[in-house]
Scaffold this motif. Structure first.
Motif, PDB file in Angstrom:
ATOM      1  N   PHE A 134       0.872  -1.171   0.000  1.00  0.00           N
ATOM      2  CA  PHE A 134       0.000   0.000   0.000  1.00  0.00           C
ATOM      3  C   PHE A 134       0.910   1.222   0.000  1.00  0.00           C
ATOM      4  O   PHE A 134       1.594   1.508   0.976  1.00  0.00           O
ATOM      5  N   ILE A 135       0.929   1.953  -1.108  1.00  0.00           N
ATOM      6  CA  ILE A 135       1.916   3.000  -1.332  1.00  0.00           C
ATOM      7  C   ILE A 135       1.523   4.292  -0.633  1.00  0.00           C
ATOM      8  O   ILE A 135       0.391   4.748  -0.737  1.00  0.00           O
ATOM      9  N   GLY A 136       2.478   4.889   0.063  1.00  0.00           N
ATOM     10  CA  GLY A 136       2.252   6.183   0.694  1.00  0.00           C
ATOM     11  C   GLY A 136       3.089   6.350   1.944  1.00  0.00           C
ATOM     12  O   GLY A 136       3.506   5.367   2.561  1.00  0.00           O
ATOM     13  N   VAL A 144      -2.732   2.436   7.555  1.00  0.00           N
ATOM     14  CA  VAL A 144      -3.256   1.311   6.776  1.00  0.00           C
ATOM     15  C   VAL A 144      -2.263   0.159   6.787  1.00  0.00           C
ATOM     16  O   VAL A 144      -2.632  -0.998   7.016  1.00  0.00           O
ATOM     17  N   ARG A 145      -0.980   0.462   6.558  1.00  0.00           N
ATOM     18  CA  ARG A 145       0.030  -0.594   6.559  1.00  0.00           C
ATOM     19  C   ARG A 145       0.171  -1.235   7.940  1.00  0.00           C
ATOM     20  O   ARG A 145       0.403  -2.449   8.053  1.00  0.00           O
ATOM     21  N   ARG A 146       0.039  -0.426   8.999  1.00  0.00           N
ATOM     22  CA  ARG A 146       0.128  -0.971  10.351  1.00  0.00           C
ATOM     23  C   ARG A 146      -0.999  -1.976  10.592  1.00  0.00           C
ATOM     24  O   ARG A 146      -0.772  -3.065  11.148  1.00  0.00           O
ATOM     25  N   PHE A 151      -3.636  -7.420  10.885  1.00  0.00           N
ATOM     26  CA  PHE A 151      -4.708  -8.270  10.380  1.00  0.00           C
ATOM     27  C   PHE A 151      -4.143  -9.527   9.717  1.00  0.00           C
ATOM     28  O   PHE A 151      -4.746 -10.604   9.787  1.00  0.00           O
ATOM     29  N   ALA A 152      -2.980  -9.395   9.062  1.00  0.00           N
ATOM     30  CA  ALA A 152      -2.373 -10.555   8.408  1.00  0.00           C
ATOM     31  C   ALA A 152      -1.949 -11.604   9.431  1.00  0.00           C
ATOM     32  O   ALA A 152      -1.958 -12.802   9.135  1.00  0.00           O
ATOM     33  N   ALA A 153      -1.598 -11.158  10.617  1.00  0.00           N
ATOM     34  CA  ALA A 153      -1.164 -12.087  11.672  1.00  0.00           C
ATOM     35  C   ALA A 153      -2.341 -12.766  12.363  1.00  0.00           C
ATOM     36  O   ALA A 153      -2.157 -13.678  13.170  1.00  0.00           O
ATOM     37  N   SER A 154      -3.562 -12.320  12.053  1.00  0.00           N
ATOM     38  CA  SER A 154      -4.763 -12.870  12.676  1.00  0.00           C
ATOM     39  C   SER A 154      -5.473 -13.809  11.698  1.00  0.00           C
ATOM     40  O   SER A 154      -5.159 -13.833  10.504  1.00  0.00           O
ATOM     41  N   ARG A 155      -6.430 -14.567  12.205  1.00  0.00           N
ATOM     42  CA  ARG A 155      -7.253 -15.415  11.340  1.00  0.00           C
ATOM     43  C   ARG A 155      -8.712 -14.972  11.355  1.00  0.00           C
ATOM     44  O   ARG A 155      -9.587 -15.658  10.821  1.00  0.00           O
TER      45      ARG A 155
END
Length: 372
Positions: A134-136, A144-146, A151-155
């Motif tokens: 996500f560019i910026g 957003v990146r945080r 969220f990626a670490a969650s299911r």
């Protein structure tokens, strides 16, 4: 927090530099001299900004020394106009850009963000992780990146909200690619594009003879087994199907159209919408129990007009594969000042069109037109 190492002997430009940079950047000021190379190694800045006019030491030698370091950051020169020979020597020595004074804030921001983008390397756990991310560099983009990382670490299920064209599909893809399901399939379906009469069979599958022309086929829940299912425009799902979707989300099992046997499904569900789902719940147009199931984790993707400072960086990325096409400062300013009702999708469309209209590989304001 990212660092900018500002090499400057007189400190008169510091207040201007501070107003140019997004808040998440820390400026580390340093006098030009023998300590610079050690500082670059120690601080590992995202970019070095060098006010060469104030330097009592050989600026060319200093730039050459920085560029020669292992993992060297890009160097942006801040200097006076009217010195073409010096500019050429510095660029040939490895400087990323030369920004002339007096400082044009937009020009300097473009240069710094483009320099940072030129050396960004994101560590990804999977070989198929989304390229570019996500560019910026604005606080909005950083947030957003945080959240993407968390969220990626969650299911848990995720609901992405935001205007059309803000990048909800991109964010969903990145979440998948950074998750422990990255080696599994990523299936995306736009709920608004599926006819209501075919919605159940598309999502849950069908058994032969379930309806005229029906064959035995798996739906997207089964096809995404072991991976991620992304349902875009989730607010458009027919009310008649919402109870069945709720069961799939709650029980992790589906029943094909025309079937009787439950089928277990191992899928992580990501959804997105550009509508106010809470308002739809109040109007009984969206089931409240389904809403609470899909929005365990939520994220609102900001519109482009709320992160205008990211536009120069987006331009740099969009123009990377444009066969040497560049953009003038006045054209870039025109893009920054526009409100972008279609958000990043519209920006990409405008740039793609401008590349075609560009004369001599240069995008000017005349090459830019908006869909108004």
């Amino acid at each position: 927090m990212s660092k900018i190492l500002f090499i400057d002997a007189d400190h008169r430009e510091h207040s201007v530099i501070r107003t140019v940079l997004p808040r998440e950047y820390t400026i580390i000021a340093l006098q030009p001299g023998p300590d610079v190379l050690d500082a670059v190694r120690r601080e590992r800045p995202a970019v070095v900004l060098f006010n060469i006019d104030s330097s009592p030491v050989d600026g060319l030698a200093l730039v050459t020394g920085i560029v020669a370091l292992t993992g060297a950051p890009p160097v942006v020169i801040l200097g006076s106009a009217g010195r073409p020979a010096q500019i050429v020597r510095l660029i040939r020595a490895g400087a990323h850009d030369y920004v002339v004074k007096p400082i044009d804030r937009i020009r300097l921001l473009e240069s710094l963000l483009a320099a940072i983008a030129s050396c960004v390397c994101v560590s990804k756990p999977c070989a198929n992780a989304a390229k570019g991310g996500f560019i910026g560099q604005t606080p909005h983009a950083v947030e957003v990146r945080r959240r993407i990382e968390k969220f990626a670490a969650s299911r848990s299920n995720v609901l992405l909200m935001g205007e059309s064209g803000t990048g909800k599909g991109l964010v969903a893809r990145i979440i998948h690619d950074l998750s422990d399901r990255c080696d599994g399939p990523f299936l995306a379906r736009n709920c608004a594009a599926i006819p209501e009469t075919l919605f159940e069979s598309e999502v849950f599958g069908s058994e032969r003879g379930a309806f005229t022309g029906a064959v035995h086929r798996a739906g997207v829940f089964e096809a995404a087994a072991g991976g991620t299912l992304f349902l875009d425009e989730i607010a458009e799902i027919p009310v008649s199907v919402q109870a069945k979707l709720l069961r799939a989300v709650e029980d992790r099992e589906i029943v094909r159209v025309g079937g009787t046997r439950p089928v277990s499904v191992d899928v992580r569900l990501l959804t997105a919408t550009n509508r106010d789902v809470k308002a739809l719940v109040k109007k009984k147009e969206f089931r409240s129990d389904l809403y609470y199931r899909i929005n365990t984790l939520t994220m609102t993707i900001p519109p482009l007009r709320h992160r205008r400072e990211d536009i120069p960086l987006l331009l740099a990325v969009f123009l990377e594969g444009a066969n040497g096409v560049a953009i003038t400062h006045s054209a870039a300013r025109k893009l920054v000042e526009y409100d972008w009702p279609g958000n990043v999708r519209e920006l990409y469309n405008v740039i793609e069109r401008a590349i075609v209209y560009a004369d001599d590989h240069l995008i000017t304001p005349a090459a830019i037109s908006f869909d108004e």
